[in-house]
Design an enzyme around this catalytic site. Structure first.
Site, PDB file in Angstrom:
ATOM      1  N   ASN A  13       0.840  -1.208   0.000  1.00 54.73           N
ATOM      2  CA  ASN A  13       0.000   0.000   0.000  1.00 54.73           C
ATOM      3  C   ASN A  13       0.868   1.248   0.000  1.00 54.73           C
ATOM      4  O   ASN A  13       0.554   2.241  -0.657  1.00 54.73           O
ATOM      5  CB  ASN A  13      -0.936   0.003   1.206  1.00 54.73           C
ATOM      6  N   LEU A  92      -2.681   2.385  18.361  1.00 54.64           N
ATOM      7  CA  LEU A  92      -2.322   3.734  18.809  1.00 54.64           C
ATOM      8  C   LEU A  92      -3.314   4.186  19.887  1.00 54.64           C
ATOM      9  O   LEU A  92      -4.506   3.883  19.812  1.00 54.64           O
ATOM     10  CB  LEU A  92      -2.348   4.686  17.606  1.00 54.64           C
ATOM     11  N   ASN A 106      -6.416   5.227   7.427  1.00 51.95           N
ATOM     12  CA  ASN A 106      -6.047   3.827   7.541  1.00 51.95           C
ATOM     13  C   ASN A 106      -6.752   3.039   6.451  1.00 51.95           C
ATOM     14  O   ASN A 106      -7.863   3.394   6.040  1.00 51.95           O
ATOM     15  CB  ASN A 106      -6.441   3.259   8.920  1.00 51.95           C
ATOM     16  N   LEU A 143     -10.699   0.925  17.385  1.00 51.57           N
ATOM     17  CA  LEU A 143      -9.963   0.202  16.342  1.00 51.57           C
ATOM     18  C   LEU A 143     -10.826   0.012  15.082  1.00 51.57           C
ATOM     19  O   LEU A 143     -11.996  -0.366  15.171  1.00 51.57           O
ATOM     20  CB  LEU A 143      -9.538  -1.171  16.879  1.00 51.57           C
ATOM     21  N   ASP A 144     -10.207   0.309  13.942  1.00 49.85           N
ATOM     22  CA  ASP A 144     -10.878   0.100  12.653  1.00 49.85           C
ATOM     23  C   ASP A 144     -12.248   0.769  12.626  1.00 49.85           C
ATOM     24  O   ASP A 144     -13.212   0.238  12.062  1.00 49.85           O
ATOM     25  CB  ASP A 144     -11.017  -1.411  12.380  1.00 49.85           C
TER      26      ASP A 144
HETATM   27  C1  GRF Z   1      -3.104  -5.534   3.592  1.00 47.80           C
HETATM   28  O1  GRF Z   1      -4.132  -6.490   3.687  1.00 47.80           O
HETATM   29  C2  GRF Z   1      -3.606  -4.267   4.235  1.00 47.80           C
HETATM   30  O2  GRF Z   1      -5.003  -4.107   4.108  1.00 47.80           O
HETATM   31  C3  GRF Z   1      -3.281  -4.465   5.665  1.00 47.80           C
HETATM   32  O3  GRF Z   1      -2.029  -5.140   5.680  1.00 47.80           O
HETATM   33  C4  GRF Z   1      -1.932  -5.960   4.489  1.00 47.80           C
HETATM   34  C5  GRF Z   1      -0.594  -5.771   3.832  1.00 47.80           C
HETATM   35  O4  GRF Z   1      -0.454  -4.425   3.506  1.00 47.80           O
HETATM   36  N1  GRF Z   1      -3.228  -3.181   6.310  1.00 47.80           N
HETATM   37  P1  GRF Z   1       0.921  -3.879   2.841  1.00 47.80           P
HETATM   38  O5  GRF Z   1       1.227  -4.766   1.659  1.00 47.80           O
HETATM   39  O6  GRF Z   1       2.000  -3.975   3.897  1.00 47.80           O
HETATM   40  O7  GRF Z   1       0.590  -2.480   2.439  1.00 47.80           O
END
Ligand code: GRF
Length: 211
Positions: A13, A92, A106, A143-144
């Site tokens: 990401n 956090l 996020n 969270l989330d």
């Molecule tokens: C992904 O599923 C993302 O949604 C979650 O961690 C996994 C790996 O993310 N946050 P990345 O490849 O490290 O960005």
């Protein structure tokens, strides 16, 4: 806008955000990639892109507040405006989250509010869901949780396992996260309580694989 991306792992990401912010018309510029894990491949992605990196290892600190204080110092030193959590695996505190109210994003691999927490793909499969996806939201202490900006939906296919489903979702994560950061950095997001308005329309924007 000056952006910091917090990672703990591979950073796919992060790479999508790096590629987005490299566009000449991007309103966002990544000025720091920070990880709690010195071995996070995301740090190498940042270095390759010429972006400053920092490691703040949670194991070096007695407690969460002092760990977060060290993170805040790195962010302040670079006059960061927006924080993006991208596979950052430390919870956090409300104190830290409060500092970044409506300025911290996020990415979560489910169609929130469904499937908060971990192992989202396994749980969706277990429940026999025929649809799954991912969400970008503004971070709140819970969270989330937090105002949803963009979601992408994918079908769950009969022969899916957690890996094939996660791979299909990840492709969409790499679409919606850059788009959400661009909107936030461009000032196109306003928040009314727990509802985000995206370009003036109640969020979240809902994408599918084909649009
Ligand atoms: C992904 O599923 C993302 O949604 C979650 O961690 C996994 C790996 O993310 N946050 P990345 O490849 O490290 O960005």
């Amino acid at each position: 806008k000056r952006v910091a991306v917090l990672v703990s792992g591979g950073g796919s990401n992060l790479q999508a955000l790096i590629d987005e912010c490299a566009k000449p018309d991007s309103p966002a510029r990544i000025v720091l990639v920070l990880s709690n894990n010195a071995d996070a491949y995301g740090l190498q992605r940042a270095a390759k892109a010429g972006i400053a990196t920092a490691v703040v290892n949670h194991r070096d600190f007695q407690d969460r507040p002092s760990f977060e204080q060290a993170i805040m110092a790195e962010l302040d030193a670079r006059n960061v405006d927006i924080v993006c959590l991208a596979g950052f695996m430390r919870v956090l505190t409300p104190g830290f989250v409060g500092n970044w109210h409506d300025r911290m994003l996020n990415i979560h691999p489910s169609l929130l509010p469904a499937y908060k927490g971990l192992h989202t793909h396994e749980r969706a499969l277990e429940d026999g869901m025929t649809e799954h996806g991912c969400s970008v939201h503004l971070v709140r202490p819970a969270l989330d949780d937090g105002p949803l900006l963009i979601q992408a939906k994918v079908p769950v296919l009969p022969d899916d396992d957690a890996d094939s489903l996660a791979a299909r979702v990840l492709v969409q994560e790499h679409r919606i996260y850059p788009a959400a950061l661009r909107l936030l950095a461009a000032g196109a997001i306003t928040v009314d309580g727990e509802l985000a308005l995206v370009d003036g329309r109640p969020g979240p924007m809902i994408w599918t694989e084909t649009d």
